[in-house]
Every structure is written in structure tokens, then in C-alpha cells.
Design a protein around this motif. Sequence first.
Motif, mmCIF file in Angstrom:
data_model
loop_
_atom_site.group_PDB
_atom_site.id
_atom_site.type_symbol
_atom_site.label_atom_id
_atom_site.label_comp_id
_atom_site.label_asym_id
_atom_site.label_seq_id
_atom_site.Cartn_x
_atom_site.Cartn_y
_atom_site.Cartn_z
ATOM 1 N N ASP A 1 1.840 9.323 -3.151
ATOM 2 C CA ASP A 1 1.043 9.303 -4.491
ATOM 3 C C ASP A 1 0.861 10.740 -5.026
ATOM 4 O O ASP A 1 1.090 11.092 -6.110
ATOM 5 C CB ASP A 1 -0.395 8.853 -3.837
ATOM 6 N N SER B 1 -4.265 2.707 -4.096
ATOM 7 C CA SER B 1 -2.725 2.696 -4.961
ATOM 8 C C SER B 1 -1.941 1.677 -4.179
ATOM 9 O O SER B 1 -1.987 1.638 -2.828
ATOM 10 C CB SER B 1 -2.019 4.153 -4.679
ATOM 11 N N VAL B 2 -1.028 0.841 -5.172
ATOM 12 C CA VAL B 2 0.004 0.077 -4.604
ATOM 13 C C VAL B 2 1.119 0.335 -5.221
ATOM 14 O O VAL B 2 1.240 0.823 -6.412
ATOM 15 C CB VAL B 2 -0.564 -1.281 -4.642
ATOM 16 N N ASP C 1 0.778 -1.308 -0.093
ATOM 17 C CA ASP C 1 0.043 -0.032 0.147
ATOM 18 C C ASP C 1 0.941 1.278 -0.025
ATOM 19 O O ASP C 1 0.635 2.113 -0.486
ATOM 20 C CB ASP C 1 -0.969 0.020 1.271
ATOM 21 N N ASP C 2 1.803 1.246 0.789
ATOM 22 C CA ASP C 2 2.868 2.346 0.994
ATOM 23 C C ASP C 2 4.081 2.214 0.071
ATOM 24 O O ASP C 2 4.598 0.942 -0.066
ATOM 25 C CB ASP C 2 3.208 2.641 2.235
ATOM 26 N N THR D 1 -4.904 2.444 0.114
ATOM 27 C CA THR D 1 -5.410 3.854 0.438
ATOM 28 C C THR D 1 -4.238 4.670 -0.378
ATOM 29 O O THR D 1 -3.408 4.352 -1.071
ATOM 30 C CB THR D 1 -4.797 4.060 2.032
ATOM 31 N N THR D 2 -4.706 6.012 -0.154
ATOM 32 C CA THR D 2 -3.651 6.924 -1.220
ATOM 33 C C THR D 2 -2.920 7.758 -0.085
ATOM 34 O O THR D 2 -3.703 8.081 1.080
ATOM 35 C CB THR D 2 -4.356 7.823 -2.094
HETATM 36 CA CA LIG Z 1 -1.206 3.590 -1.310
#
Ligand SMILES: [Ca+2]
Length: 256
Positions: free
Chosen positions: A50, A65-66, A23-24, A45-46
Motif C-alpha cells: 500500500d 485496504s483491499v 486484504d493483500d 490491514t495496510t
Molecule cells: Ca490491505
Amino acid sequence: MGMAVALTLAFAAPVLAAPPSNDDYAGREPIAVGDSFTLDTTEATTDADDAEANVDCGAPATDASVWYELTGSDVTVLVDVSASDYTAGVIVVTGSPGSFSLVTCGPGAVSFFAASGETYAILAFDDQEDGGGNGGTLNISVSEPPPPPEVDISVDPVGSFDPKSGAATVSGTIVCDDGAFAFIELSMRQRVGRFFVSGFGFTEVACDGSEQVWSLELFPDNGLFKGGKANVFAFAFACTFDCSVDEEERTIRLRH
Ligand SMILES: [Ca+2]
């Protein structure tokens, strides 16, 4: 005769889905040419990384986002997320948070030259072009893009003209690889007395790998096309991810 006893173990579906481990930015997942992954991104999550990666891109959203990381090897790579079940986009950057430098970005798929010795961070996200939701099943693949399609154009030796309008009709054939999209441009010049009459036309062809006939009506810019010789320059380009070009120049004869 023994009897097999089947024990059915019922596994409870997880009640709380966790965000994916990539994710991060810090959790970015290695990806290489030839890889193809699916991932549930509904809990992704964003964040500010991002937003920074998107500064020079301008995607409408970077939701769910990934992150992936690709090590370059001097090949052009195609990153394709178009098979995801939501509208997904891709941003490719070099550098690290605070010093991202945009390589490329776009909806669906992007291609770029991945240089040896360079590390690329790839962000796959929900661009919200479908108007809602948060991610879904991401389908991401990295491959070498197909070579540019073959294209071969030819011009028939005889064309026709309409003495009333002065327009000429020129035809020929084109062969280009199935799935490519081709564009034909034609210009013709004919000496009529002390002047040159010229005309220009274009048409599009959906390539299917077989020989296809094209025909174009050329309206003269000045004067009228007449019977006799004319010089034709035909230019065809066919594109998938890359484009290739073929051209043919020949003298044809116009007949009524
Ligand atoms: Ca993300």
C-alpha cells in the motif's frame, strides 16, 4: 390437518471476523465494468505494498485496504467508493509490488482510460479523512462514466446599459443536463467613437435540465458602455465527470 413445525436454527454470529481475502495484493479480487460490491473491511490491514502504491499519490492514509484487479478493454472506467460508510479512497496502479506505476488516485472516485491488454490493480482504502476507525462497509463499483453533459447557451439580442456607471447588463438562457454544474464567461466589446470599450464577467449555474435565465452586469475596463451595438462572446462549460462546451458570438443592442 397437519401442523408444520418450524425449527429455528440459531446461527452464532462469528466472534472473530477475519480479514477479507483481498486484504493483500496477492489476494486481489477480479472486478469488471458493471460490477458493484460491498465488503466488510473492518479487519483489513495496510502494508508495505500500500505504501509503495501511495508513494506518488500521497493519500493521508491507506488503512483497511483491499485489492481488486481490472483487465482493460479500451474504455474509460469510473471506480467509485463514495457510497462506502467511511471516507474511502482509490489508488490505481499497473505493475507489481516493487515496480508499481501510478495511474490515478483520489478520494471518493477516480476515472481513467483502461487500455486493452493492460492489467490494473485497484486499491480501495480508508483515507482517514473522517478522523478515525478502520474501514467499515466498503461500497465499490466500476462503471463507464456518464457522457459529458449537454449544454446550450444563448444571448438575448437586447441588453441594457446604465449611462451613469457605464455598466451594461446582458442576459440570455442556458440549458444543461440535470446534475451538471455550468460556468458562463462573457466578454463584450463595443466601439465607442474611435475606441473600443470592453468588459468581462462570469457566473455559475446549477443545471437542472430546464432552460434557465442568466444575467450578467459587465463593468467596462475602460470608458463607458453606451447605447448601440456591441459584440458579445459567451462561453459556457458544463461538467459532471467530463465537461462539454458551448459558445455563442453575437451582436446585441444596448438600450438605456
Ligand atoms: Ca490491505
